[in-house]
Enzyme design. Structure first.
Site: not given
Ligand code: UN1
Length: 492
Positions: A172, A225-226, A230, A247, A281, A383
């Protein structure tokens, strides 16, 4: 152009027949229509992957590798075309998009070779006439959920090691970059991946992502992703005791000590902070400068940032492309306001460019520099994922390392100095998964472990042989050729 799902070796419409536009963030142009699938489509894909698993895991690993070699060659032949499409779909400038495709090519050839390695080991048994070894086994169906910022690299980091290890895949991709995912899956099919081994489902996290992470037939999840998402992925997948690799975010810093080569540092900082418009990232969003070089660094950076040209990524003169969406621009701008309210000094940038010219149709934001930032301010700890750099002043290396390590993330860090003793102290003490010496925070190579400490993930690493540790599991095998019952730990 319509982008449909790929399930069991067929391109199929989503069950609800719904498609949504895929848009160029640099000018608003519609590039394609993409399936807006539901839970039911995801379940069909999971079933196809489950059914294909048994024969794929038994397909010899060197042959699985050969398919990846073929995919690598097709990627190579299409590099220019794919990079152009990526720039249009995701926004990053053409040279960076070509680098993103190159990471996919490198990963294809590297993982193809693993088909003939995937080493296990033998070890002596404690008993006579007995043989012991450890081999790598496939695990099952891998759910692969990827972000939009590296539309080729990150899917290949996950799908290629998953495949060479004998797993089947439900993929996905991010809703913002379906076109590159479609191209990748088409290439895999052309390279000879058997039906059902790789399945692609477009759609939202709420429908498709949620199904993949919760369905018990999916055995492992690899997610980038975020941090917020996560955490949710880990919780839901944890219920089913799935293996999960996350990650997540970063708040990466470059340290510049007084003795650094100033010009080299400035090049490294600009590339890491404003490349991909800060949407990596690994992007540098904190600049930790020692007091003796701080003012010169600020001056030099200010001059250079003012010369960076914003524009569409396919335009040769562009240095910095658009952000992915207007929502991302809003988020970046809200952080600029937060920084100002916190008392940081806005040196340059901090606004949307005037909307009258060609930039008016895209999601642009000016490269931004803050100075006099305290290490605890929100702009120095959270972030932002955009072109915003915060300068922090420190007295010495020890303070620089404390500041570097004082955030909730730990992906990448960098130090510019000419002093070998301080280099090795930094290597020892910087608490991040990746450390650069005299280079910026971006540019990881695919044959080394990629990932971070603390809030950046859950301890796994991607790329290199570390990826195989995630996508396979160990089987310990004992072969007793003594012809009698030998009891470990009991028979002397
Ligand atoms: C990411 O931003 O998620 O090291 C990946 C780099 C690239 C990969 C970044 N090779 O910046």
């Amino acid at each position: 152009m319509k982008l449909s799902n790929y399930i069991g070796g067929q391109w199929v419409e989503p069950e609800n027949g719904r498609y949504i536009p895929d848009v160029d963030p640099g000018n608003g142009e519609v590039l394609a229509e993409v399936a807006d699938s539901t839970r039911r489509d995801a379940e069909r894909a999971i079933l196809a992957a489950k059914e294909a698993y048994d024969s794929w895991r038994k397909y010899p690993a060197p042959k699985r590798g050969e398919i990846l070699f073929a995919a690598g060659h097709i990627l190579q032949a299409k590099k220019h075309e794919l990079a152009q499409k990526m720039t249009r779909e995701m926004g990053k400038v053409y040279t960076e998009a070509a680098g993103d495709v190159q990471e996919g090519i490198d990963m294809a050839f590297y993982m193809a070779g693993e088909g003939r390695r995937s080493f296990g080991y033998t070890t002596p048994s404690e008993l006579p006439d007995k043989f012991a070894m450890a081999t790598r086994d496939a695990i099952g169906v891998a759910g692969i959920i990827t972000p939009w910022n590296f539309p080729m690299a990150i899917p290949t980091w996950k799908i290629f090691p998953a495949l060479v290890s004998g797993n089947t895949v439900v993929f996905k991709p991010a809703s913002e970059t379906p076109l590159l995912a479609y191209e990748l899956v088409k290439i895999l099919a052309e390279a000879g991946v058997p039906d059902g081994v790789v399945n692609l489902v477009f759609g939202s996290g709420d429908e498709v992502g949620e199904t993949i992470i919760s369905d018990p037939r999916v055995n492992l999840i690899s997610f980038t992703g975020s941090t917020q998402t996560g955490r949710h992925v880990a919780q839901v997948a944890g219920e089913e005791l799935k293996r999960v690799s996350l990650e997540l975010g970063g708040k990466n810093a470059i340290i510049v000590l007084d003795d650094a080569n100033l010009e080299l540092a400035v090049e490294g900082i600009l590339w890491s902070a404003f490349g991909t418009s800060g949407q990596r990232c690994t992007a540098c969003s904190r600049l930790i400068a020692q007091e003796g070089i701080y003012d010169r660094l600020e001056k030099s950076l200010t001059e250079r940032i003012a010369r960076l040209r914003l524009g569409h990524g396919l335009d040769d003169s562009t240095d910095v492309g658009p952000l992915i969406t207007e929502k991302a621009v809003d988020k970046v701008h809200s952080y600029v306001e937060i920084g100002q309210n916190e008392g940081a000094r806005l040196v340059t940038g901090g606004n949307r460019p005037s909307s009258s010219g060609s930039l008016g149709k895209g999601h642009y934001y000016t490269p931004t520099l803050f100075a006099d930032v305290a290490p605890t301010m929100r702009i120095a700890t959270e972030e932002i994922f955009g072109p915003v750099l915060s300068m922090i002043r420190v007295k010495d290396l020890d303070e620089a390392i404390r500041v570097n390590n004082g955030v909730a993330y730990g992906l990448s860090s960098s130090i510019f100095t000419q002093d070998v003793n301080r280099v090795f102290r930094a290597i020892r003490d910087l608490a991040t998964g990746i450390v650069y010496i005299n280079a910026g925070t971006t540019g990881a190579e695919i044959h080394l472990p990629f990932g971070g400490t603390r809030g950046t993930g859950n301890g796994h690493r991607e790329a290199g042989t570390a990826a195989l540790d995630f996508f396979s599991e160990w089987k310990a095998v004992y072969v007793d050729y003594s012809g009698r019952l030998q009891r470990a730990q009991i028979d002397a």
